[in-house]
Structure formats: structure tokens, C-alpha cells
Design an enzyme around this catalytic site. Structure first.
Site, PDB file in Angstrom:
ATOM      1  N   LYS A 130       0.818  -1.211   0.000  1.00 37.36           N
ATOM      2  CA  LYS A 130       0.000   0.000   0.000  1.00 37.36           C
ATOM      3  C   LYS A 130       0.855   1.267   0.000  1.00 37.36           C
ATOM      4  O   LYS A 130       0.426   2.316  -0.462  1.00 37.36           O
ATOM      5  CB  LYS A 130      -0.931   0.013   1.225  1.00 37.36           C
ATOM      6  CG  LYS A 130      -1.848  -1.188   1.380  1.00 37.36           C
ATOM      7  CD  LYS A 130      -2.806  -1.328   0.219  1.00 37.36           C
ATOM      8  CE  LYS A 130      -3.949  -2.298   0.515  1.00 37.36           C
ATOM      9  NZ  LYS A 130      -3.536  -3.715   0.595  1.00 37.36           N
TER      10      LYS A 130
HETATM   11  C1  LIG Z   1      -4.175  -4.889   0.193  1.00 32.82           C
HETATM   12  C2  LIG Z   1      -3.318  -6.092   0.155  1.00 32.82           C
HETATM   13  C3  LIG Z   1      -3.544  -7.108  -0.786  1.00 32.82           C
HETATM   14  C4  LIG Z   1      -4.691  -7.067  -1.761  1.00 32.82           C
HETATM   15  O1  LIG Z   1      -4.542  -6.041  -2.705  1.00 32.82           O
HETATM   16  P1  LIG Z   1      -5.825  -5.526  -3.536  1.00 32.82           P
HETATM   17  O2  LIG Z   1      -5.332  -4.363  -4.300  1.00 32.82           O
HETATM   18  O3  LIG Z   1      -6.838  -5.120  -2.485  1.00 32.82           O
HETATM   19  O4  LIG Z   1      -6.298  -6.642  -4.354  1.00 32.82           O
HETATM   20  C5  LIG Z   1      -2.677  -8.187  -0.802  1.00 32.82           C
HETATM   21  N1  LIG Z   1      -1.660  -8.280   0.073  1.00 32.82           N
HETATM   22  C6  LIG Z   1      -1.422  -7.327   0.992  1.00 32.82           C
HETATM   23  C7  LIG Z   1      -0.298  -7.513   1.948  1.00 32.82           C
HETATM   24  C8  LIG Z   1      -2.232  -6.196   1.070  1.00 32.82           C
HETATM   25  O5  LIG Z   1      -1.987  -5.245   1.980  1.00 32.82           O
END
Ligand SMILES: *Cc1c(COP(=O)(O)O)cnc(C)c1O
Length: 514
Positions: A130
Site C-alpha cells: 500500500k
Molecule cells: C491490500 C493487500 C492485498 C490485496 O490487494 P488488492 O489491491 O486489495 O487486491 C494483498 N496483500 C497485501 C499484503 C495487502 O496489503
């Protein structure tokens, strides 16, 4: 040419990129999508010589056309700096038994697989992928506010399945002209994820536990966004909402960058020749990360297959297999909480595209999803999903993947990456195409699950932070500052509310009571 943004749900909304970033979600509840897909105009061969920041500029300028060159470059410079613990920002690690190599990056150890590469997206401030977008979103948001003459304070409203929350808090903490409220499912995040959020010291931040799951949080936030009466009272007090969730185009666009950058790194290593295809495997929840990979393909990056990896909440796996999206099922709490999602918001952008950019059709499907809990796309639409393939890993598969990779190579995967790694080995490795696995979090964020997977009997009785030290001992990977710094930090945010109380919490916080 300027790229304008349309809503996935109605014909008459058309805004600039900066306006789309400022509002987050369209007024009609739809998501903003580019009206036409730009084409990448740098030759692929040049990618191997470009830094992350240079790649970011070349990709983002295609989508954010109302930002000037100076504005964009200054956003990029502010975002991708020493907050990251490696100056190449997103290292690509070659997966080969008995040892690995990562150009320009020395502290990686070995991982297994035939032709798999791990794209490590967790070197930012909060050690999850993120950070890749949320380090730049505050810069894009404040630039967009200036551009559009916004005087209101921007209130970022965010639902989190665990990682977005802290990354958004870190990005927006103490940014003038903004404040941020984060809702997380109170029993649905890892202990470290929770500790990261509730100790956030930023003066303009608020963190609230919700007595519900992530879908409840996300739906609650969308309802608050769509409440016109509330928006009126907000405006009167000098506030307006925006979103840090991946429904915001300002999150999606920066996520396209690292796929392009990964391609450049493969060229540089000599693992790909110019124009050769690569596949990607993405551990998926809200469908934001994999949608960014799809957009990378649409602008011209030679991506072949997009493998969508789910945990036991495998609504997307079922969708790609059958054409029916059915959320009517038990919500399962897994060891990969950031993928515990039954309503994958960003899929709406793909639906819109395969429906021939038809907002009426898209709105119809979304209405069915809300009303009946499911929808089925047409055969014609299904035919356009050819490059997508679903896969999933059970809890047992995930734990086994962590354990076996560790035992063979010493490299420790986090549970989300392990889901993708498992899917990669099961389905993607059948082909000879070079495959990039999006590696979305540091194992330090999920020490309990990771250590349990490696040796349940040995670690079951240990405290969370003792497990951190133990992980450090067995992996030899330095404990990230993100974890070290919260070990003894004070808990600042203690509010917990019911799903129905979310709006009231926001009103109280902003002093909006009628
Ligand atoms: C948010 C997240 C995901 C999923 O990503 P999306 O964009 O919501 O599909 C996978 N792994 C981690 C560690 C995340 O923080």
C-alpha cells in the site's frame, strides 16, 4: 491529449484527473475510469536504464494529464525517497532454489521456483505494498486541491482490511489541509497491523475499530460518501470527503508503475528480451493491485497472463471460472487478512471495460450485487477475460508454502505473498513464460501466522514481539523500523463502534451534529 475520467455508473459525469483524485468516488456511487486508454510512449528497451522515479513519471504523466511536469515530478520526488529502505524502491528478486540474486540489492536470500521472480513491494514506511501508492497520494491530493481552488479541509475516509489504514495514516499524518479517519474490522487484522494503527501519533488522525468485517467497513464508508445531506452539512463547516482506498484513481495510477519497472529490471538482468512477454501473479483482495497490472498491459506493457490469487474467500476464483460473481457465502478470517474481502470494489472497473464501457450495464450488475448478492456476466463479456485466470490457496496450502520455501531456501514469505507463490507454483509454472509474483508485505507484519506456519508447536506460546525477535533470528532479515518503533508505543486510538454508528463517529469527530 487530455485524458478525462468517466464514472462506471452514469453517462453524464466527466471530470479531470485532479478532480477524480479529489472526490475519490463518483457522486453516483461509481468509480472513475479513464475515458480512453493512453499508450506508453517510451521504447521498452529504454526501461532498463530508468530509475523508479523516472519510470513513475513516464507512466503517471499518461494518466494525470492535468498535472504539469513540475507538479508531477515534485510529487514523485517527495514520495519515493529515503522513506523506502532501498533506493531502487521495488527490488525484483530472482527465485531459484539454493540462492537468489537481486541486482543492486544484497540482503535478499533464496526462494524457490522455476522462472518466478518476486517483486518486493514492501520496502516503504509501513512495510506493505500500500505504501507504493499511499506515499504519493497525499502529494497528488494537495496538488489537486490547489489546482481546483479547494478551500475546504479534505477529510480522508478510509476502510482498511489492515494495510491501507497505516499506510494512509503515515502518508496523511500532519499534512496541512487534510485529516484522516480510518475504520478497521476490530477482530479482522493482525496484531502488528492493529498496533501500527492504534499508536499513530499524527494530530489530524483518528482510528476506529468496527464491530464487523472489512466488507462492513467498506460499505459503511461508501454509504457515508454517498450521503448528499451529510455532504451539505460538511461543506457548510468547511469540510469535504475524499478516499484513500483503491477506488481512488490516485491510488491505481501509481500502482501501474511497478509493473513497468519490473519489466525494465528483467530486461536489465537479461532475463527478458525486448518485447518478450511476462506473466504476473497477484495476491488479490479488493482487485486494485491486479487491475493496475491490467492497465499496464492495456497501455502496452507485454504482459501475457494475469493470475488472480485468492485465499479461502475465493469469490474471484469462482467468478473467473464461471462468470458469476456471488458474494453470498461465509466470510472467512484467514492468515492473509488484507485479502479477506467478498466485495472486490475494483472489479467494477473491469466489468465496465468488458461491458464495452457501458455505464448502464455496469450499474445494473452492481445493483444486482447489492440487491440479490450476485450477478452473472454475458458470454460476450466472458470472452474478453482471456488474459485473467483465477487460483486460490487454502490456509493449509498457505502455511505449507511458507514452511517449504523457508526450509528449502531460508527466505520467509508473508502469508499474502505465500498465497500468490502457491498459485504460481500450481498453475503458472506450467508455462515457460517468466512470471512475476507481486510480493505484497514483509513477513514482519504477520509474525504470528508466519512463525506458526514454520513451527506451530515451538512458537504457539510466545508473545507477538518475542516472535518478531525469533523471526529476526531465523531469517537474518533486519527488523524493520516500522515494527521496532511500535514495540513500546502508547495506544492512542481506543474508539470502537458498531457498523451502524460509523457515520455518527464521523459527525462527532467533525462537530457536525444537527
Ligand atoms: C491490500 C493487500 C492485498 C490485496 O490487494 P488488492 O489491491 O486489495 O487486491 C494483498 N496483500 C497485501 C499484503 C495487502 O496489503
Amino acid at each position: 491529449m487530455d485524458i478525462m475520467y468517466r464514472s462506471t455508473r452514469s453517462k453524464d459525469i466527466r471530470v479531470t484527473a485532479s478532480q477524480a483524485i479529489l472526490t475519490g468516488l463518483s457522486d453516483d456511487g461509481g468509480l472513475f475510469v479513464p475515458e480512453s486508454m493512453p499508450k506508453f510512449d517510451v521504447s521498452l528497451g529504454r526501461l532498463k536504464d530508468m530509475t523508479y522515479q523516472e519510470t513513475a513519471y513516464e507512466v503517471m504523466k499518461l494518466f494525470l494529464t492535468d498535472f504539469t511536469e513540475d507538479e508531477l515530478k515534485s510529487c514523485i520526488k517527495g514520495a519515493y525517497d529515503s522513506k523506502f529502505d532501498t533506493d531502487i524502491i521495488a527490488p525484483l528478486v530472482k527465485a531459484a532454489e539454493g540462492g537468489t540474486s537481486a541486482e543492486g540489492h544484497s540482503d535478499n536470500t533464496g526462494v524457490q521456483g522455476e522462472d518466478a521472480f518476486y517483486l518486493e513491494l514492501f520496502h516503504g514506511k509501513t512495510i506493505a505494498f500500500k505504501d507504493m501508492a499511499l506515499s504519493i497520494l497525499p502529494y497528488l491530493m494537495t496538488t489537486a486541491a490547489k489546482k481546483n481552488g479547494v478551500k475546504n479541509e479534505i477529510v480522508i475516509l478510509t476502510a482498511t482490511s489492515g494495510d491501507t489504514g497505516k499506510a494512509a495514516l503515515a502518508g496523511f499524518a500532519d499534512v496541512p489541509g487534510t485529516s484522516i479517519i480510518v475504520f478497521y474490522p476490530k477482530d479482522g487484522v493482525s496484531p502488528i497491523q492493529k498496533q501500527q494503527m492504534v499508536t499513530e501519533p499524527g494530530k489530524n488522525t483518528m482510528v476506529v475499530g468496527v464491530d464487523g468485517n472489512f466488507d462492513d467497513c467498506q460499505t459503511g464508508v461508501k454509504n457515508i460518501f454517498n450521503n448528499k445531506e451529510l455532504a451539505g452539512r460538511m461543506d457548510a463547516k468547511g469540510y469535504q470527503f475524499s478516499s484513500a482506498n483503491s477506488i481512488n484513481i490516485g491510488r491505481l495510477v501509481p500502482q501501474i508503475v511497478y509493473y513497468v519497472y519490473a519489466y525494465g529490471q528483467l530486461l536489465m538482468r537479461g532475463d527478458l528480451s525486448e518485447g518478450e512477454i511476462m506473466d504476473v501473479v497477484v495476491p488479490t483482495g479488493n482487485f486494485g493491485n491486479i487491475l493496475a497490472a491490467y492497465y499496464a498491459k492495456l497501455i502496452g506493457l507485454p504482459i501475457g497472463k494475469l493470475y488472480c490469487a485468492s485465499n479461502e474467500n475465493k469469490v474471484l476464483f469462482d467468478f473467473f471460472g464461471s462468470g458469476t460473481y456471488d458474494k453470498k457465502r461465509e466470510f472467512i478470517l484467514t492468515s492473509s487478512p488484507s485479502m479477506d474481502i467478498l466485495i472486490s470494489s475494483n472489479l467494477e472497473r473491469l466489468i465496465y471495460r468488458i461491458a464495452g464501457d457501458d455505464p448502464e450495464k455496469t450499474a445494473g450488475f452492481m445493483k444486482q450485487l447489492t440487491g440479490e448478492g450476485e450477478y452473472t456476466i454475458t458470454d460476450e463479456m466472458r470472452e474478453q477475460l482471456g488474459s485473467f485466470e483465477g487460483g486460490f490457496a487454502t490456509e493449509e496450502d498457505t502455511a505449507e508454502e511458507i514452511k517449504s520455501v523457508y526450509e528449502k531456501t531460508g527466505y520467509v514469505l508473508d502469508p499474502h505473498t505465500a498465497v500468490a507463490s502457491y498459485v504460481c507454483r500450481k498453475i503458472a509454472s506450467a508455462s515457460s513464460v517468466k512470471t512475476v509474483v507481486a510480493s505484497t508485505a514483509s513477513p514482519y507484519k504477520f509474525t504470528r501466522s508466519v512463525m506458526d506456519a514454520i513451527d506451530k508447536d515451538k512458537y504457539a506460546g510466545m508473545e507477538d514481539f518475542d516472535l518478531v525477535d525469533e523471526l529476526n533470528r531465523i531469517s537474518g532479515v533486519k527488523i524493520p523500523y516500522a515494527v521496532e518503533s511500535i514495540r513500546n508505543a502508547d495506544v492512542i486510538h481506543k474508539t470502537v463502534c458498531a457498523v451502524e454508528e460509523m457515520q455518527k463517529v464521523v459527525e462527532d469527530k467533525l462537530g457536525l451534529a444537527k
